[in-house]
Design a protein around this motif. Structure first.
Motif, PDB file in Angstrom:
ATOM      1  N   PRO A   1       1.050  17.823   3.981  1.00  0.00           N
ATOM      2  CA  PRO A   1       1.046  17.475   5.416  1.00  0.00           C
ATOM      3  C   PRO A   1       1.900  16.250   5.710  1.00  0.00           C
ATOM      4  N   ARG A   2       2.590  16.292   6.869  1.00  0.00           N
ATOM      5  CA  ARG A   2       3.471  15.191   7.263  1.00  0.00           C
ATOM      6  C   ARG A   2       3.288  14.848   8.743  1.00  0.00           C
ATOM      7  N   PRO A   3       2.114  14.389   9.136  1.00  0.00           N
ATOM      8  CA  PRO A   3       1.865  14.039  10.551  1.00  0.00           C
ATOM      9  C   PRO A   3       2.363  12.626  10.871  1.00  0.00           C
ATOM     10  N   ILE A   4       3.679  12.451  10.886  1.00  0.00           N
ATOM     11  CA  ILE A   4       4.275  11.116  10.951  1.00  0.00           C
ATOM     12  C   ILE A   4       3.840  10.343  12.196  1.00  0.00           C
TER      13      ILE A   4
ATOM     14  N   ASN B   1      -7.888  17.488   2.293  1.00  0.00           N
ATOM     15  CA  ASN B   1      -9.110  18.054   2.873  1.00  0.00           C
ATOM     16  C   ASN B   1      -8.849  18.845   4.151  1.00  0.00           C
ATOM     17  N   ILE B   2      -7.740  18.536   4.840  1.00  0.00           N
ATOM     18  CA  ILE B   2      -7.439  19.255   6.077  1.00  0.00           C
ATOM     19  C   ILE B   2      -7.138  20.729   5.823  1.00  0.00           C
ATOM     20  N   HIS B   3      -6.827  21.064   4.571  1.00  0.00           N
ATOM     21  CA  HIS B   3      -6.537  22.461   4.233  1.00  0.00           C
ATOM     22  C   HIS B   3      -7.816  23.276   4.006  1.00  0.00           C
TER      23      HIS B   3
ATOM     24  N   VAL C   1       0.869  -1.183   0.000  1.00  0.00           N
ATOM     25  CA  VAL C   1       0.000   0.000   0.000  1.00  0.00           C
ATOM     26  C   VAL C   1       0.904   1.230   0.000  1.00  0.00           C
ATOM     27  N   PRO C   2       1.228   1.777  -1.178  1.00  0.00           N
ATOM     28  CA  PRO C   2       2.100   2.956  -1.230  1.00  0.00           C
ATOM     29  C   PRO C   2       1.313   4.234  -0.885  1.00  0.00           C
ATOM     30  N   THR C   3       1.850   5.057  -0.005  1.00  0.00           N
ATOM     31  CA  THR C   3       1.186   6.320   0.357  1.00  0.00           C
ATOM     32  C   THR C   3       2.225   7.431   0.504  1.00  0.00           C
ATOM     33  N   MET C   4       1.720   8.649   0.601  1.00  0.00           N
ATOM     34  CA  MET C   4       2.571   9.790   0.937  1.00  0.00           C
ATOM     35  C   MET C   4       2.248  10.289   2.346  1.00  0.00           C
ATOM     36  N   GLY C   5       1.614   9.415   3.138  1.00  0.00           N
ATOM     37  CA  GLY C   5       1.314   9.792   4.512  1.00  0.00           C
ATOM     38  C   GLY C   5       0.073  10.661   4.615  1.00  0.00           C
ATOM     39  N   ALA C   6      -0.050  11.365   5.745  1.00  0.00           N
ATOM     40  CA  ALA C   6      -1.275  12.120   6.063  1.00  0.00           C
ATOM     41  C   ALA C   6      -2.474  11.182   5.911  1.00  0.00           C
ATOM     42  N   LEU C   7      -2.374  10.039   6.564  1.00  0.00           N
ATOM     43  CA  LEU C   7      -3.304   8.942   6.355  1.00  0.00           C
ATOM     44  C   LEU C   7      -4.707   9.250   6.883  1.00  0.00           C
TER      45      LEU C   7
ATOM     46  N   HIS D   1      -7.021   5.571   3.105  1.00  0.00           N
ATOM     47  CA  HIS D   1      -5.778   4.802   3.092  1.00  0.00           C
ATOM     48  C   HIS D   1      -5.932   3.521   3.900  1.00  0.00           C
ATOM     49  N   LEU D   2      -6.548   3.643   5.073  1.00  0.00           N
ATOM     50  CA  LEU D   2      -6.686   2.483   5.946  1.00  0.00           C
ATOM     51  C   LEU D   2      -7.594   1.425   5.339  1.00  0.00           C
TER      52      LEU D   2
END
Length: 278
Positions: free
Chosen positions: A72-75, A188-190, A27-33, A37-38
């Motif tokens: 966004p990068r909420p690791i 969408n968080i923006h 499951v490739p992602t750029m994060g900000a899951l 994604h889940l």
């Protein structure tokens, strides 16, 4: 959940699992899951023995430097979500781990590279295929899972798999939507509360097309859908098209597989959405 930061350590771990005969889902992602994604991870867990999620904000697929900077990068939050979802393996490399200096990449993707998203984001799909090819050859998964929301991306990656004859089955997973219909997206968080409400016109226009598909001509449906979006305050339409679902070329009522796709800026946030009509 095992977390890896280098290609070598990941490959060593996966080699042991494969020697045991376990199948691998990627499951490739750029994060900000988010839940979308889940849901890919959930489907991977249903269809494979080991699910590998990757988080890597890929610089080569961004055509706007500010977009890359503001992504966004909420690791910590992402890791917590993956642990809760029982992800087996997380791979989080740095840029230097994935790219050599002055690295070049180009594959011939045909019309898919230049239509719709490709028209508004030239070079984007070269960057997408570049990183996905790296991940595919690194992980060597049995299956890879992508969301329908990035419909054109799925077709592009499928084209790449065909070009390199990679033994990987791609799985397109359904779009997850907010209760009000907005397609889930890391962007969408923006959106402000008002912009979120304005953005609902995208899914409403798509639903209108789907609900009216067998009763009106495609030309009339397209005009109505475009009018709905352009009439909405705070929304700048980029495209609203009905296309052949396999080529994304313009289509007619007789085409066997048809998809409606749209992209627009809501405030400063660019959103995409689509709906399969037939």
């Amino acid at each position: 959940m095992e977390i890896f930061y280098t290609k070598d350590s990941l490959q060593k771990h996966l080699k042991i699992l494969k020697q045991k005969g376990q199948t691998i889902g990627l499951v490739p992602t750029m994060g900000a899951l988010h839940k979308g994604h889940l849901s890919l991870l959930e489907i991977s867990k249903q269809q494979t023995d080991i699910s590998v999620c990757t988080i890597f904000v890929n610089p080569t697929q961004f055509t706007n430097a500010d977009d890359l900077k503001n992504y966004p990068r909420p690791i910590k939050t992402d890791i917590a979500k993956l642990k809760t979802a029982d992800c087996d393996v997380l791979f989080m490399p740095g840029i230097e781990e994935m790219y050599a200096a002055n690295e070049q990449w180009h594959i011939e993707l045909g019309d898919l590279e230049h239509l719709l998203e490709g028209k508004f984001r030239p070079g984007h799909y070269q960057g997408v295929t570049q990183i996905v090819y790296k991940l595919f050859t690194l992980v060597e998964p049995d299956k890879a899972f992508f969301g329908q929301k990035d419909y054109q991306q799925f077709l592009v990656i499928n084209k790449m798999v065909e070009i390199f004859r990679l033994p990987i089955k791609l799985v397109m997973c359904p779009i997850l939507r907010e209760p009000d219909g907005l397609a889930m997206s890391s962007r969408n968080i923006h959106l402000s509360a008002e912009e979120h409400q304005n953005a609902l016109i995208l899914s409403r226009a798509l639903w209108y097309i789907k609900d009216s598909f067998n009763g009106e001509t495609l030309k009339d449906l397209l005009n109505k859908g475009r009018d709905m979006i352009t009439a909405q305050n705070g929304v700048e339409l980029e495209y609203f098209e009905v296309a052949d679902a396999e080529t994304l070329r313009p289509t007619n009522e007789q085409t066997a597989h048809i998809v409606a796709l749209t992209a627009a800026k809501v405030g400063s946030t660019r959103l995409i959405d689509n709906m399969i009509l037939r």
